[in-house]
Design an enzyme around this catalytic site. Sequence first.
Site, PDB file in Angstrom:
ATOM      1  N   THR A  96      23.967  38.315  24.664  1.00 44.63           N
ATOM      2  CA  THR A  96      22.232  38.169  23.764  1.00 44.63           C
ATOM      3  C   THR A  96      22.278  39.981  23.332  1.00 44.63           C
ATOM      4  O   THR A  96      23.240  40.556  23.629  1.00 44.63           O
ATOM      5  CB  THR A  96      20.520  38.410  24.782  1.00 44.63           C
ATOM      6  OG1 THR A  96      20.128  38.158  24.575  1.00 44.63           O
ATOM      7  CG2 THR A  96      21.354  39.135  25.929  1.00 44.63           C
ATOM      8  N   GLY A  97      20.971  40.090  22.523  1.00 42.71           N
ATOM      9  CA  GLY A  97      20.810  41.383  21.637  1.00 42.71           C
ATOM     10  C   GLY A  97      19.869  42.083  22.795  1.00 42.71           C
ATOM     11  O   GLY A  97      19.471  43.090  22.343  1.00 42.71           O
ATOM     12  N   ASP A 151      20.764  29.448  18.413  1.00 39.21           N
ATOM     13  CA  ASP A 151      19.289  28.610  17.313  1.00 39.21           C
ATOM     14  C   ASP A 151      19.561  29.727  16.121  1.00 39.21           C
ATOM     15  O   ASP A 151      18.178  29.426  15.862  1.00 39.21           O
ATOM     16  CB  ASP A 151      18.151  28.464  18.526  1.00 39.21           C
ATOM     17  CG  ASP A 151      17.353  29.758  18.689  1.00 39.21           C
ATOM     18  OD1 ASP A 151      18.466  30.534  18.574  1.00 39.21           O
ATOM     19  OD2 ASP A 151      16.356  29.820  18.204  1.00 39.21           O
ATOM     20  N   ASP A 158      23.151  31.936  24.147  1.00 35.86           N
ATOM     21  CA  ASP A 158      22.214  32.729  23.283  1.00 35.86           C
ATOM     22  C   ASP A 158      20.967  32.877  24.791  1.00 35.86           C
ATOM     23  O   ASP A 158      21.370  32.043  25.054  1.00 35.86           O
ATOM     24  CB  ASP A 158      22.216  32.599  21.694  1.00 35.86           C
ATOM     25  CG  ASP A 158      21.003  33.794  21.501  1.00 35.86           C
ATOM     26  OD1 ASP A 158      20.859  35.107  21.945  1.00 35.86           O
ATOM     27  OD2 ASP A 158      20.132  33.516  21.026  1.00 35.86           O
ATOM     28  N   LYS A 159      20.602  34.385  24.823  1.00 35.76           N
ATOM     29  CA  LYS A 159      19.666  33.580  25.775  1.00 35.76           C
ATOM     30  C   LYS A 159      18.034  32.958  24.960  1.00 35.76           C
ATOM     31  O   LYS A 159      17.226  32.667  25.175  1.00 35.76           O
ATOM     32  CB  LYS A 159      18.994  35.315  26.109  1.00 35.76           C
ATOM     33  CG  LYS A 159      18.208  35.080  27.477  1.00 35.76           C
ATOM     34  CD  LYS A 159      17.800  37.371  27.950  1.00 35.76           C
ATOM     35  CE  LYS A 159      16.848  37.720  26.771  1.00 35.76           C
ATOM     36  NZ  LYS A 159      15.398  37.053  26.914  1.00 35.76           N
ATOM     37  N   GLU A 219       6.240  39.946  16.350  1.00 38.92           N
ATOM     38  CA  GLU A 219       5.410  40.441  16.290  1.00 38.92           C
ATOM     39  C   GLU A 219       4.135  39.406  15.593  1.00 38.92           C
ATOM     40  O   GLU A 219       2.933  39.747  16.088  1.00 38.92           O
ATOM     41  CB  GLU A 219       6.012  40.575  14.380  1.00 38.92           C
ATOM     42  CG  GLU A 219       7.321  42.267  14.434  1.00 38.92           C
ATOM     43  CD  GLU A 219       6.762  42.561  13.085  1.00 38.92           C
ATOM     44  OE1 GLU A 219       6.650  41.405  12.317  1.00 38.92           O
ATOM     45  OE2 GLU A 219       7.460  43.473  13.186  1.00 38.92           O
ATOM     46  N   ASN A 223      21.589  34.732  13.977  1.00 40.57           N
ATOM     47  CA  ASN A 223      22.715  36.259  14.287  1.00 40.57           C
ATOM     48  C   ASN A 223      24.252  34.931  15.576  1.00 40.57           C
ATOM     49  O   ASN A 223      25.078  35.883  15.840  1.00 40.57           O
ATOM     50  CB  ASN A 223      21.970  36.676  15.226  1.00 40.57           C
ATOM     51  CG  ASN A 223      21.054  36.323  16.526  1.00 40.57           C
ATOM     52  OD1 ASN A 223      20.918  34.993  16.474  1.00 40.57           O
ATOM     53  ND2 ASN A 223      20.562  37.227  17.316  1.00 40.57           N
ATOM     54  N   LYS A 274       7.462  51.514  16.144  1.00 41.84           N
ATOM     55  CA  LYS A 274       7.802  50.791  17.981  1.00 41.84           C
ATOM     56  C   LYS A 274       9.355  50.154  17.726  1.00 41.84           C
ATOM     57  O   LYS A 274       9.766  50.187  17.036  1.00 41.84           O
ATOM     58  CB  LYS A 274       7.514  49.129  17.096  1.00 41.84           C
ATOM     59  CG  LYS A 274       7.453  48.554  16.328  1.00 41.84           C
ATOM     60  CD  LYS A 274       6.253  46.960  16.156  1.00 41.84           C
ATOM     61  CE  LYS A 274       6.798  46.215  15.593  1.00 41.84           C
ATOM     62  NZ  LYS A 274       5.663  45.105  15.651  1.00 41.84           N
ATOM     63  N   ARG A 329      23.005  43.542  24.765  1.00 46.20           N
ATOM     64  CA  ARG A 329      22.883  44.227  23.223  1.00 46.20           C
ATOM     65  C   ARG A 329      23.905  43.973  22.818  1.00 46.20           C
ATOM     66  O   ARG A 329      24.553  45.321  22.079  1.00 46.20           O
ATOM     67  CB  ARG A 329      22.892  45.870  23.701  1.00 46.20           C
ATOM     68  CG  ARG A 329      21.707  46.423  24.817  1.00 46.20           C
ATOM     69  CD  ARG A 329      20.029  46.280  24.292  1.00 46.20           C
ATOM     70  NE  ARG A 329      19.750  47.153  24.915  1.00 46.20           N
ATOM     71  CZ  ARG A 329      17.851  47.439  24.143  1.00 46.20           C
ATOM     72  NH1 ARG A 329      17.135  46.590  23.448  1.00 46.20           N
ATOM     73  NH2 ARG A 329      16.794  47.714  25.330  1.00 46.20           N
TER      74      ARG A 329
END
Length: 1032
Positions: A660-661, A804, A384-385, A484, A807, A549, A777
């Site tokens: 990664t997303g 981590d 993951d990133k 956030e 997801n 946003k 994505r």
Amino acid sequence: LLCGGDEKRVDSRTIYVGHRPCPDTVIPSKFCDNRIVSSKYTVWNFLPKNLFEQFRRIANFYFLIIFLVQVIVDTPTSPVTSGLPLFFVITVTAIKQGYEDWLRHKADKEVNKYPVTVLEDGRSVKKESEKIKVGDVVEVVEDETFPCDLILLQSSREDGTCFVTTASLDGESNHKTHYTVPDTEKDLQALTATIECEQPQPDLYKHNLPFLSLGPENLLLKGATLKNTKKIYGVAVYTGMETKMALNYQGKSQKRSAVEKSINAFLLVYLCILISKAVVCTTLKYVWQSKEGQDEPWYNQKTQKEKDSNMYLKMFTDFLSFMVLFNFIIPVSMYVTVEMQKFLGSFFITWDKDFFDPEIQEGALVNTSDLNEELGQVEYVFTDKTGTLTQNNMEFIECCIDGFQYRYRDTQSELDGFTVTDGPVNKLQQKKEELFLRALCLCHTVQVKEAGSEVLADQVDGIDGLLLPQPEEERGFIASSPDEIALVKGAMKYGFTFLGLESKSMKIKNRQNDIEEYKLLHVLNFDPVRRRMSVIVQTKSGETLLFCKGADSSIFPRVRPEEVDRIRMHVERNATEGYRTLCVAYKQLSAEEYAMADTGLREARLALQDREEKLMAMYNQVETGMSLIGATAVEDRLQEEAAETMEALQGAGMKVWVLTGDKMETAKSTCYACRLFQRGTELLELTVRTLEDARLKRDEKLYELLQEYHRKAVQDAPPVKAGVTRSWSTANQDYGFIIDGATLSLVMNPLRDADASQYKSLFLQICQNCTAVLCCRMAPLQKAQIVKMVKNSKGSPITLSIGDGANDVSMILEAHVGIGIKGKEGRQAVRNSDYAIPKLKHLKKLLLAHGHLYYVRIAHLVQYFFYKNLCFILPQFLYQFFCGYSQQPLYDAAYLTMYNICFTSMPILAYSLLEQHISMEILLDNAALYRYQSALQLFCLFNLYSPLSLKISENLTTICFNLERGHRCVLIFILLQIQVHLINSEFTVSPTLLFKVWGQYVFVFFSPKELILLFIKILNGSNVTVNTCKML
């Protein structure tokens, strides 16, 4: 009060709140109690169930058959020789598994005996958790865990809400807001209600049969924790093993290492050797006895019963006797020794001080010791990133408002291209600034910790800060993600402070220190499909505003194109620099627009069927025609030594894929920073942007690009070096591959089913010939699909996934080895992983040092067991040639019994735990050693056959002493050819091996006098007379 189920009331359950009497026409339903059972055995079924599982192993079942044969048939050895080792192995394994199950029973008891408060007959009664029944009204206080799945009836907060963390369920420990059932009677003792809801199902997020007039925000799940709320009351709807938590933890599959699978193959090989030996001896026995006088010598006359016995039955009995005689070729104690080696060896990871992180005061964690050796064979690393390669510690860097860049310094400045101006350009620009900062203060789910003498610093996904005093300018925030909090703190830097949410009223303090109050009407929650979130608020003057946003790809199509042009340049530049970017837009709603949106959202939330789809449609309808205000840039810094770790993994021959997303530009810059992509790397991009072609359809363009990249990266690539067969070949180190989630969906699920296998094959071949692969994505399910595709590809490469967050759980469970990082996105990844480490940098030592040594140790351990048993039993086989195939044992029964259990198990166990053929420092400094070891494939059939053939030839050498000189020459020549082939096939040849192999033939072929003569010739370099030789 009626809750979910479809209109036909199919697959639903009816619950009576507080156990009110049900109508006479209704038969009351029976629901399970609230006991949690994670144990495997009970007192009554432990013995039969454990024995059944143990005898499913080939070696155990084989020795059971041998033991029964020894009991039934007259065999040359006592049944004790097989029975005692088998009893020892079965007993030790049963004790180990029984102890582990006792720990599970103990944990279950702690949960089931936990005290809870239940309302009964107008008073609060203390009960054990396991005694809760469906329909009970349960009281839960702050910081307690919900004992079962509840529907929220009453809260101590005035607005009827409560805050919950679900870290134990999905890893997200943000404070989620849940709501009481509307219009519920305050006096719960007088409440008469019936609940009709769906049957239990494990999905935490999607409810296919949602509650009527209620939603997931009214359901409190077992395992979640009440936060920031003094007390709540809820009615139990799902209990015990029917709760969502229990249903989610029942289906976790057990991973098996390659070594465990190979052991069964080795056992079959040795079983074939055993059968062949028994067949040969049985055949030679009857051939030898067919000669006159051999079958019935004068000193051993047959009885009449023996003469009348069936010849074929006697042959079968002799065959079984030889099987019993040679059965010790199968190492019965190997499984126990291997399990002990894995279990004890895992402590070296836990004890390693280099894995200790002083920040969280924790070290490495081993959840599964069965996969230690897999750490030394990894070929693909999926990472993951956010939070893995990066720290997930967000810091607000800058923002862009209406095309002007704002970077916080002592003096504010705006930069647009090469122009630098100080202060706002005009009053219109100042209004846009304030509108943008108000959007940052209002469009989020951040909560302010309730007032008190002390508050925790910012809490993000379960990672709490230190106890700090709460000055007015330093507030403690709680949020679902660090982004956030970073944005709210960014607004504070420019003079706008978020004060908190109370009773649907959001308060902020502006630059003039005036308090502004907004009524929160609706929250359009973030989801990975829309990649944006919105809030609808109402000002004191009555204006209704929508603030939104989200990612640039989801915001830009919903605003005017001329506004996009002013912002796009800044967004792309920030993404190239590695910053996480978000775009901010707003929309002023008229009374008619808001009334329509309000009605649509309420109807969608109350829908009986397809609620998610209807909500999504309403969100998309409301979030149109917006005005773009600006964009933000937040920095997520790289993990400590992330670049050095990735470089070492690539140097060790591993292919690294980043899943990664995040958006492509940000992820690509992270890959450059981590040295996964070099300056000379040619990037092959397969994204929605590259598929845009007016001439061709999207699937046609996809196939065309796949063909082009395949020709470039695979067909036109230089040939692979001779002898290198594994996927880590460095022949094609100049390409990097980039794909996004939308394009991956087209590859995995093309429009035509006939193209599916072809697309996957081309895609996989391209990726395997690239240095690194970036998949951006990506949805969690797509991450698992990628890992599964590579895992099932040709050669079945060993895969490792590291992440981590919640997801990342799907890909961690899918890979051969799953690594969890104790980061800021909860502990769900850690709980579902096989190994857990505090930081990414620890992965280097875990693989290159510990993994390397574990692989070598277990390979030597298993091969030693087979080799020593072959050495032990082959003389017994050769002895039959000298005892007339009479099944006479060569060894004493006690020696046969203790050989595997004591005499040969302990030394190799100590060796397999402590041996370091190369020091850890050298292994860490020379990553290529990992690649070299993997190429040797220490645990393969060749390394089984090599010592096997070596030992057979050594034993045949002993026969040479009983042959004539001429026959020796022929046999030695054949054996030498075998040995030379074995030595040449070895990857490394030691002088000891050469001396051992050639020396045995020298002493067989030459007489002592000839050896002395040869030795003197070598020393003197001259001829030696015959007299000298005679004198010697």
